[in-house]
Design a protein around this motif. Structure first.
Motif, PDB file in Angstrom:
ATOM      1  N   SER A  52      37.903  31.437  41.715  1.00 32.52           N
ATOM      2  CA  SER A  52      37.230  30.395  42.482  1.00 32.52           C
ATOM      3  C   SER A  52      35.833  30.829  42.904  1.00 32.52           C
ATOM      4  CB  SER A  52      38.053  30.021  43.713  1.00 32.52           C
ATOM      5  OG  SER A  52      37.401  29.011  44.457  1.00 32.52           O
ATOM      6  N   TYR A  53      35.666  32.120  43.182  1.00 32.61           N
ATOM      7  CA  TYR A  53      34.330  32.614  43.522  1.00 32.61           C
ATOM      8  C   TYR A  53      33.358  32.300  42.379  1.00 32.61           C
ATOM      9  CZ  TYR A  53      30.331  35.646  43.913  1.00 32.61           C
ATOM     10  OH  TYR A  53      29.037  36.103  43.940  1.00 32.61           O
ATOM     11  N   PHE A  54      33.761  32.634  41.172  1.00 31.54           N
ATOM     12  CA  PHE A  54      32.884  32.402  40.025  1.00 31.54           C
ATOM     13  C   PHE A  54      32.738  30.910  39.726  1.00 31.54           C
ATOM     14  CE2 PHE A  54      34.072  36.829  39.389  1.00 31.54           C
ATOM     15  CZ  PHE A  54      32.857  37.387  39.020  1.00 31.54           C
ATOM     16  N   ASP A  55      33.748  30.141  40.037  1.00 26.76           N
ATOM     17  CA  ASP A  55      33.765  28.721  39.724  1.00 26.76           C
ATOM     18  C   ASP A  55      32.889  27.911  40.682  1.00 26.76           C
ATOM     19  OD1 ASP A  55      34.440  26.354  38.506  1.00 26.76           O
ATOM     20  OD2 ASP A  55      36.472  26.267  39.304  1.00 26.76           O
ATOM     21  N   VAL A  56      33.033  28.126  41.984  1.00 29.70           N
ATOM     22  CA  VAL A  56      32.353  27.241  42.935  1.00 29.70           C
ATOM     23  C   VAL A  56      31.446  27.944  43.949  1.00 29.70           C
ATOM     24  CG1 VAL A  56      34.175  25.500  42.748  1.00 29.70           C
ATOM     25  CG2 VAL A  56      34.300  27.214  44.565  1.00 29.70           C
ATOM     26  N   ILE A  57      31.658  29.225  44.207  1.00 30.59           N
ATOM     27  CA  ILE A  57      30.838  29.912  45.206  1.00 30.59           C
ATOM     28  C   ILE A  57      29.565  30.487  44.605  1.00 30.59           C
ATOM     29  CG2 ILE A  57      30.739  31.885  46.777  1.00 30.59           C
ATOM     30  CD1 ILE A  57      33.588  31.480  47.486  1.00 30.59           C
ATOM     31  N   LEU A  58      29.668  31.059  43.417  1.00 23.16           N
ATOM     32  CA  LEU A  58      28.551  31.800  42.835  1.00 23.16           C
ATOM     33  C   LEU A  58      27.234  31.023  42.798  1.00 23.16           C
ATOM     34  CD1 LEU A  58      27.396  34.305  41.526  1.00 23.16           C
ATOM     35  CD2 LEU A  58      28.349  33.533  39.330  1.00 23.16           C
ATOM     36  N   PRO A  59      27.221  29.754  42.376  1.00 26.14           N
ATOM     37  CA  PRO A  59      25.930  29.046  42.331  1.00 26.14           C
ATOM     38  C   PRO A  59      25.211  29.015  43.679  1.00 26.14           C
ATOM     39  CG  PRO A  59      27.571  27.847  41.071  1.00 26.14           C
ATOM     40  CD  PRO A  59      28.315  28.930  41.821  1.00 26.14           C
ATOM     41  N   LEU A  60      25.940  28.727  44.754  1.00 28.68           N
ATOM     42  CA  LEU A  60      25.324  28.672  46.080  1.00 28.68           C
ATOM     43  C   LEU A  60      24.999  30.069  46.599  1.00 28.68           C
ATOM     44  CD1 LEU A  60      27.472  25.841  47.685  1.00 28.68           C
ATOM     45  CD2 LEU A  60      25.105  25.700  46.930  1.00 28.68           C
ATOM     46  N   TYR A  61      25.886  31.004  46.323  1.00 31.74           N
ATOM     47  CA  TYR A  61      25.652  32.390  46.740  1.00 31.74           C
ATOM     48  C   TYR A  61      24.383  32.919  46.092  1.00 31.74           C
ATOM     49  CZ  TYR A  61      26.990  37.158  48.115  1.00 31.74           C
ATOM     50  OH  TYR A  61      27.026  38.415  48.688  1.00 31.74           O
ATOM     51  N   TYR A  62      24.202  32.605  44.829  1.00 27.53           N
ATOM     52  CA  TYR A  62      23.020  33.060  44.097  1.00 27.53           C
ATOM     53  C   TYR A  62      21.737  32.468  44.693  1.00 27.53           C
ATOM     54  CZ  TYR A  62      19.886  33.897  40.144  1.00 27.53           C
ATOM     55  OH  TYR A  62      18.839  34.292  39.350  1.00 27.53           O
ATOM     56  N   GLN A  63      21.799  31.207  45.055  1.00 25.75           N
ATOM     57  CA  GLN A  63      20.631  30.565  45.667  1.00 25.75           C
ATOM     58  C   GLN A  63      20.242  31.238  46.978  1.00 25.75           C
ATOM     59  OE1 GLN A  63      21.268  26.341  46.133  1.00 25.75           O
ATOM     60  NE2 GLN A  63      21.663  26.019  43.955  1.00 25.75           N
ATOM     61  N   ARG A  64      21.244  31.637  47.765  1.00 27.04           N
ATOM     62  CA  ARG A  64      20.973  32.255  49.066  1.00 27.04           C
ATOM     63  C   ARG A  64      20.578  33.711  48.949  1.00 27.04           C
ATOM     64  NH1 ARG A  64      25.865  29.896  50.712  1.00 27.04           N
ATOM     65  NH2 ARG A  64      26.831  31.960  50.661  1.00 27.04           N
ATOM     66  N   GLU A  65      21.276  34.461  48.091  1.00 30.11           N
ATOM     67  CA  GLU A  65      21.192  35.921  48.104  1.00 30.11           C
ATOM     68  C   GLU A  65      20.331  36.525  46.987  1.00 30.11           C
ATOM     69  OE1 GLU A  65      22.360  37.388  50.628  1.00 30.11           O
ATOM     70  OE2 GLU A  65      23.608  35.790  51.464  1.00 30.11           O
ATOM     71  N   GLY A  66      20.090  35.776  45.926  1.00 26.48           N
ATOM     72  CA  GLY A  66      19.278  36.317  44.848  1.00 26.48           C
ATOM     73  C   GLY A  66      20.083  37.115  43.833  1.00 26.48           C
ATOM     74  N   TYR A  67      19.391  37.622  42.816  1.00 23.82           N
ATOM     75  CA  TYR A  67      20.051  38.239  41.665  1.00 23.82           C
ATOM     76  C   TYR A  67      20.789  39.525  42.012  1.00 23.82           C
ATOM     77  CZ  TYR A  67      20.835  39.649  36.841  1.00 23.82           C
ATOM     78  OH  TYR A  67      21.424  40.010  35.653  1.00 23.82           O
TER      79      TYR A  67
END
Length: 218
Positions: free
Chosen positions: A127-142
């Protein structure tokens, strides 16, 4: 209203108040992954999947900056989530056997260690990879997202890793996940411990980056 429905609704109500925008979707999506991995999942697993991160949705949630050790932070988060769920189960009159098992699973959801705990850990990670990662990436960067992906990949059992390649991600996120996979694969190649003795062993998710230059230029 039966006890299961009561508990389910109370968990959703608490998670709905989270300051983290993806928490509600992650809770539901973890249930979806759980059912995909095991269509006949029992009530304890379903409740554990929905409420495994309930601590994170509360104002006095366990915070990473309060801990020097990442393992200790994750353990405290899991313990508090289980304690919060126990209160809800008691209020709703959930059967003791179901409540006890759901709380036990939540305590183990970061590390696994039993077939059902491993299943919950897999559903959470996918689920992290499915729905969290896109938003996490926007906030936290590469870089931070890469570290978090490596930690997540180390938790997923081999049988569930196949689902990662079927997720639709942007080209940028696909590159990120592929980079993380490369790092984890190199860890496995250097690991002399037999794979059969390892489940969801929790360790410092950032330790691998002390040697991250080996992937430079990817």
């Amino acid at each position: 209203m039966n006890s299961f429905t009561c508990a389910w609704q109370k968990i959703i109500e608490v998670i709905g108040g989270s300051e983290v925008p993806e928490d509600h979707r992650h809770a539901e999506n973890t249930v979806e992954w759980l059912v995909r991995l095991r269509p006949n999942a029992n009530l304890a697993l379903l409740l554990a999947a929905l409420g495994h991160d309930i601590d994170r949705a509360t104002p006095d949630r366990i915070r990473r900056e309060s801990f020097d050790d990442y393992d200790a932070f994750k353990n405290a988060h899991a313990e508090r989530s289980a304690a919060l769920l126990a209160e809800i189960f008691s209020e709703c009159g959930v059967e003791e056997a179901i409540a006890s098992e759901a709380c036990r699973l939540v305590r183990l959801h970061e590390v696994g260690g039993t077939p059902d705990a491993d299943l919950l850990c897999d559903a959470d990670s996918l689920s992290y990879f499915d729905v969290i990662l896109p938003l996490y990436y926007q906030r936290e960067g590469y870089e931070e997202s890469l570290r978090r992906c490596v930690w997540g990949l180390r938790r997923i059992t081999p049988g569930s890793q196949q689902y990662l390649t079927k997720m639709r991600q942007s080209a940028e996120l696909q590159k990120l996940v592929t980079h993380a996979l490369r790092i984890v694969e190199q860890e496995v190649e250097c690991d002399t411990e037999p794979a059969s003795t390892k489940t969801h062993e929790l360790s410092d998710p950032y330790s691998v980056f002390r040697a991250e230059k080996i992937t430079q230029g990817f």
